[in-house]
Design a protein around this motif. Structure first.
Motif, PDB file in Angstrom:
ATOM      1  N   ASP A 274      33.694  30.917  41.973  1.00 29.88           N
ATOM      2  CA  ASP A 274      34.665  31.164  41.111  1.00 29.88           C
ATOM      3  C   ASP A 274      35.935  29.979  41.189  1.00 29.88           C
ATOM      4  OD1 ASP A 274      36.251  32.006  39.100  1.00 29.88           O
ATOM      5  OD2 ASP A 274      36.609  34.019  39.500  1.00 29.88           O
ATOM      6  N   LEU A 275      35.876  28.994  40.398  1.00 28.43           N
ATOM      7  CA  LEU A 275      36.983  28.111  40.595  1.00 28.43           C
ATOM      8  C   LEU A 275      38.309  28.659  39.849  1.00 28.43           C
ATOM      9  CD1 LEU A 275      35.195  24.734  39.365  1.00 28.43           C
ATOM     10  CD2 LEU A 275      35.222  25.820  41.596  1.00 28.43           C
ATOM     11  N   TYR A 276      38.234  29.059  38.729  1.00 27.42           N
ATOM     12  CA  TYR A 276      39.363  29.544  38.275  1.00 27.42           C
ATOM     13  C   TYR A 276      40.068  30.666  39.039  1.00 27.42           C
ATOM     14  CZ  TYR A 276      42.442  31.982  34.755  1.00 27.42           C
ATOM     15  OH  TYR A 276      43.575  32.397  33.928  1.00 27.42           O
ATOM     16  N   GLY A 277      39.207  31.704  39.502  1.00 27.17           N
ATOM     17  CA  GLY A 277      39.712  32.794  40.176  1.00 27.17           C
ATOM     18  C   GLY A 277      40.157  32.323  41.528  1.00 27.17           C
ATOM     19  N   THR A 278      39.442  31.197  42.255  1.00 24.42           N
ATOM     20  CA  THR A 278      40.087  30.919  43.621  1.00 24.42           C
ATOM     21  C   THR A 278      41.528  30.043  43.148  1.00 24.42           C
ATOM     22  OG1 THR A 278      37.917  30.658  44.350  1.00 24.42           O
ATOM     23  CG2 THR A 278      39.690  29.386  45.540  1.00 24.42           C
ATOM     24  N   ASN A 279      41.631  29.686  41.977  1.00 25.64           N
ATOM     25  CA  ASN A 279      42.940  28.847  41.556  1.00 25.64           C
ATOM     26  C   ASN A 279      44.149  29.845  41.333  1.00 25.64           C
ATOM     27  OD1 ASN A 279      41.926  26.455  42.035  1.00 25.64           O
ATOM     28  ND2 ASN A 279      41.575  26.246  39.641  1.00 25.64           N
ATOM     29  N   HIS A 280      43.843  31.148  41.108  1.00 27.67           N
ATOM     30  CA  HIS A 280      44.737  32.212  40.689  1.00 27.67           C
ATOM     31  C   HIS A 280      44.466  33.315  41.945  1.00 27.67           C
ATOM     32  CE1 HIS A 280      45.629  31.486  36.466  1.00 27.67           C
ATOM     33  NE2 HIS A 280      44.887  30.412  36.718  1.00 27.67           N
ATOM     34  N   HIS A 281      43.912  33.129  43.099  1.00 29.52           N
ATOM     35  CA  HIS A 281      43.798  34.173  44.077  1.00 29.52           C
ATOM     36  C   HIS A 281      45.049  34.363  44.758  1.00 29.52           C
ATOM     37  CE1 HIS A 281      41.873  36.647  46.635  1.00 29.52           C
ATOM     38  NE2 HIS A 281      40.603  36.739  46.012  1.00 29.52           N
TER      39      HIS A 281
END
Ligand code: HEM
Ligand code: MYR
Length: 419
Positions: A319-326
């Motif tokens: 998950d790219l989006y999720g990692t950027n918002h982790h």
């Protein structure tokens, strides 16, 4: 080997439709539900591991653990990626092909695309002076298609730019679509591939002259590890792998416009600042807004992670989006704060809007520097060179829409050159 049961499972039915419904939040929703950054689900009829966060990204990009061959769903290959392109290669084949892409990213080449971007913006701003209203997304797609064709060295006539913009954007706008749009997107790919194949063929036969420094020339004469030219079709796929994503930078330009409107304090800092403030703003736009949702691979060899055995051949999503918002990597991840990139010493695995790891050795986006150059120039124009007004409109973007964009595409009224 550890018991596979220790990995939480999304029990029951195939979750493909649920994935489309939840979009960018699908993986994080389940991470929260299962209290685990790794879990198992079923997508497109297959057992699939999903992962999110910096630690997971390190594993995903650890060469040798995953392969890309036969990983992307056919539907995505038939639209977004193209068949036989760099995204699906592994090992030495990938290294050689990727070298071709990275050899196009020299300082001269980046300077070149930046000055093309400047010229194209100037031309379009001039055109807009007689129009009461323009839509930033629609105009950016045309500007970026024109920038892409010019930079790549592809011959085109002004009158054809709109059609190029439409066909190239069909490839990324409809990549996650399961409806009739999917077939429109496939048709656009076939048309674009056929036309570029013809072009490459003419160049190889010497019937058409292009400058030797252009990406078009370089891909046309690139030799793979067996010392042979790429098949015509593969060459066309790789040329599209340059001009399609450059056109897709229009999505980020649109989000630049949205961020300038939604976050006036940050916008003021950019307007009053210089290069550094622009850079931070752009990084935060790439971190904050949704675009490429996740990357996809297959387990190459059995290994153990998070107390569970990862089985060879299993589809895996990072998950790219999720990692950027982790929250493990970012404080107040859902708040727009360009200053977080002031003196930022992040890793290649926590800020991954265009993939993680290494550009040369792995699959990380070959066009990240091009993207930054184009966005820098675009933000400079939006904040320094023009004035405009945003009329009443629906600026909402949805996290369940892949790819997501503000509904109105950002209408700008009374665009004028400053000074
Ligand atoms: C790969 C995102 C712009 C060329 C990728 C990947 C992502 C991505 C997520 C896959 C990483 C992975 O598989 O691990 C984006 C986004 C862009 C963008 C969000 C913004 C518009 C560009 C540009 C170019 C480009 C401007 C070229 C001029 C490529 C290529 C690959 C790639 C060739 C395949 C790399 C490989 O498989 O080794 N991009 N990209 N991209 N991108 Fe981009
Ligand atoms: C590009 O054209 O390569 C850059 C941006 C494309 C974004 C496309 C968003 C939709 C992707 C859907 C599925 C991805 C599965 C691997």
């Amino acid at each position: 080997m550890t018991n596979d049961d220790s990995l939480p499972k999304d029990k029951g039915f195939d979750r493909s439709l649920q994935m489309l419904k939840e979009g960018y939040t699908f993986i994080r929703n389940r991470e929260n539900k299962y209290h685990s950054p790794v879990f198992e689900t079923k997508l497109l009829g297959e057992k699939t591991y999903c992962m999110v966060g910096e630690e997971a990204a390190k594993v995903f990009y650890d060469n040798g653990k995953f392969r890309r061959q036969d990983a992307a769903p056919k539907a995505v290959e038939k639209t977004l990626f193209g068949e036989g392109g760099v995204q699906g290669l592994d090992g030495e084949d990938h290294r050689q092909r990727k070298e071709m892409f990275m050899s196009l990213m020299t300082k001269d080449s980046l300077d070149d695309i930046q000055s093309i971007t400047t010229g194209v913006w100037k031309k379009y701003v001039n055109r807009w002076k007689d129009r009461e209203k323009v839509t930033l997304y629609d105009e950016s797609k045309k500007m970026m298609a024109e920038t892409a064709l010019t930079w790549a060295g592809i011959p085109f006539e002004e009158k054809d730019v709109d059609e190029w913009a439409k066909e190239l954007s069909d490839l990324f706008e409809k990549a996650a679509d399961v409806s009739i749009s999917h077939f429109l997107s496939r048709r656009s790919r076939s048309k674009a591939e056929a036309w570029i194949e013809e072009l490459v063929d003419e160049i190889r036969k010497g019937e058409r002259k292009v400058r030797e420094t252009t990406p078009l020339f370089k891909v046309s004469f690139h030799k793979d590890k067996n010392g042979e030219l790429l098949e015509l079709h593969t060459a066309a796929v790789e040329i599209l792998n340059l001009i399609r994503p450059i056109t897709a930078v229009s999505v980020y330009i649109t989000f630049l416009g949205l961020a300038l409107h939604d976050f006036p304090v940050a916008a003021e800092e950019v307007k009053e600042g210089g290069e550094e403030e622009r850079k931070r703003f752009i990084q935060e736009v790439r971190r904050y807004y949704p675009f490429f949702p996740f990357v996809i691979a297959r387990v190459d060899k059995d290994f153990t992670y998070h107390g569970a055995s990862f089985e060879e051949g299993t589809l895996t999503l990072l998950d790219l989006y999720g990692t950027n918002h982790h929250p493990d990597s970012w404080s107040k991840p859902d708040s727009f704060q360009p200053d977080r990139f002031h003196n930022w010493f992040g890793s290649p695995f926590d800020f991954i809007p265009q993939g993680g790891g290494d550009h040369e050795k792995g699959h990380r986006c070959a066009g990240e520097w091009i993207t930054l150059r184009i966005l820098n120039e675009s933000l400079r124009v939006l904040t320094d060179s023009i004035t405009y007004h945003l009329p009443e409109q629906n600026l909402k973007y949805e996290l369940n829409d892949i790819p997501s964009l503000p509904k109105s595409g950002i209408e700008l009224e009374y665009v004028k050159k400053k000074g």
